[in-house]
Design a protein around this motif. Structure first.
Motif, PDB file in Angstrom:
ATOM      1  N   ALA A  35       0.855  -1.030  -0.131  1.00 44.81           N
ATOM      2  CA  ALA A  35       0.012  -0.054   0.008  1.00 44.81           C
ATOM      3  C   ALA A  35       0.970   1.152   0.143  1.00 44.81           C
ATOM      4  CB  ALA A  35      -0.941   0.007   1.156  1.00 44.81           C
ATOM      5  N   LEU A  36       1.882   1.376   0.900  1.00 44.26           N
ATOM      6  CA  LEU A  36       2.811   2.527   0.966  1.00 44.26           C
ATOM      7  C   LEU A  36       3.595   2.491  -0.430  1.00 44.26           C
ATOM      8  CD1 LEU A  36       3.867   2.244   4.701  1.00 44.26           C
ATOM      9  CD2 LEU A  36       2.398   4.178   3.491  1.00 44.26           C
ATOM     10  N   THR A  39       1.478   3.951  -3.042  1.00 48.10           N
ATOM     11  CA  THR A  39       1.117   5.386  -2.917  1.00 48.10           C
ATOM     12  C   THR A  39       2.395   6.183  -3.283  1.00 48.10           C
ATOM     13  OG1 THR A  39      -0.292   4.824  -1.141  1.00 48.10           O
ATOM     14  CG2 THR A  39       0.193   7.048  -1.409  1.00 48.10           C
ATOM     15  N   ALA A  40       3.473   5.726  -2.741  1.00 48.79           N
ATOM     16  CA  ALA A  40       4.672   6.474  -2.974  1.00 48.79           C
ATOM     17  C   ALA A  40       5.122   6.347  -4.523  1.00 48.79           C
ATOM     18  CB  ALA A  40       5.983   5.910  -2.314  1.00 48.79           C
ATOM     19  N   ARG A  42       2.968   6.579  -7.010  1.00 49.14           N
ATOM     20  CA  ARG A  42       1.843   7.542  -7.446  1.00 49.14           C
ATOM     21  C   ARG A  42       2.323   8.968  -7.120  1.00 49.14           C
ATOM     22  NH1 ARG A  42      -2.462   3.504  -6.013  1.00 49.14           N
ATOM     23  NH2 ARG A  42      -2.688   2.422  -7.869  1.00 49.14           N
ATOM     24  N   ALA A  43       2.929   9.134  -5.880  1.00 52.96           N
ATOM     25  CA  ALA A  43       3.251  10.540  -5.382  1.00 52.96           C
ATOM     26  C   ALA A  43       4.441  10.985  -6.245  1.00 52.96           C
ATOM     27  CB  ALA A  43       3.431  10.583  -3.913  1.00 52.96           C
ATOM     28  N   LEU A  58       6.263  10.356   2.233  1.00 52.72           N
ATOM     29  CA  LEU A  58       4.993  10.931   2.528  1.00 52.72           C
ATOM     30  C   LEU A  58       4.825  11.205   3.933  1.00 52.72           C
ATOM     31  CD1 LEU A  58       3.650   7.565   1.105  1.00 52.72           C
ATOM     32  CD2 LEU A  58       4.089   9.757  -0.311  1.00 52.72           C
ATOM     33  N   CYS A  60       1.520  11.234   6.341  1.00 55.72           N
ATOM     34  CA  CYS A  60       0.141  10.766   6.726  1.00 55.72           C
ATOM     35  C   CYS A  60      -0.058  10.193   8.050  1.00 55.72           C
ATOM     36  CB  CYS A  60      -0.192   9.572   5.503  1.00 55.72           C
ATOM     37  SG  CYS A  60      -1.733   8.988   5.515  1.00 55.72           S
ATOM     38  N   VAL A  65      -3.394   5.100   7.622  1.00 51.46           N
ATOM     39  CA  VAL A  65      -2.879   4.325   6.777  1.00 51.46           C
ATOM     40  C   VAL A  65      -3.505   2.745   7.467  1.00 51.46           C
ATOM     41  CG1 VAL A  65      -0.642   2.784   6.559  1.00 51.46           C
ATOM     42  CG2 VAL A  65      -0.518   5.373   6.547  1.00 51.46           C
ATOM     43  N   ALA A  68      -6.788   2.583   5.821  1.00 52.63           N
ATOM     44  CA  ALA A  68      -6.623   2.057   4.481  1.00 52.63           C
ATOM     45  C   ALA A  68      -6.526   0.786   3.979  1.00 52.63           C
ATOM     46  CB  ALA A  68      -5.703   3.250   3.575  1.00 52.63           C
TER      47      ALA A  68
END
Length: 127
Positions: A35-36, A39-40, A42-43, A58, A60, A65, A68
């Protein structure tokens, strides 16, 4: 714009290539890392990072988290410690000053290694 691999270049980020550090993971640590990592990635793409980037940081809250990935915050905290020991991420509370002058936590910083096979373990610094 990030390290070119099938995990990054493909549209579906969930089936990341299994490599040594990930082969020994299962359950919450694996779910948290994937998941991280997604997200990383995409960021990093949204920020326009170059191909040589090996980790993304990130901000958050731990509770978000946990929500999620459908786990309790203490379960996520334990999983994060394991991932940190494996060199896949670094994390720590982010401190800020409240309006009344107190120092409070306003979330967590997560430095996530994008490719478990490449780069050094991420390390958060005071900057």
């Amino acid at each position: 714009m990030l390290p070119h691999s099938s995990a990054v270049a493909g549209a579906d980020l969930s089936p990341c290539v299994a490599v040594e550090p990930l082969e020994n993971l299962s359950g919450t640590p694996l779910t948290l890392y994937r998941a991280l990592q997604a997200t990383a990635i995409r960021a990093g793409q949204a920020r326009g990072y170059v191909d040589t980037v090996t980790h993304v940081t990130l901000h958050c809250p731990l509770e978000i988290v946990a929500l999620a990935i459908h786990r309790h915050r203490s379960t996520v905290w334990r999983a994060a410690r394991r991932l940190q020991a494996l060199g896949l991420l670094d994390y720590r509370p982010h401190k800020t000053t409240a309006l009344d002058g107190r120092t409070v936590n306003d979330g967590c910083l997560w430095a996530v290694r994008l490719d478990p096979e490449q780069g050094n373990p991420p390390r958060l610094t005071a900057e």
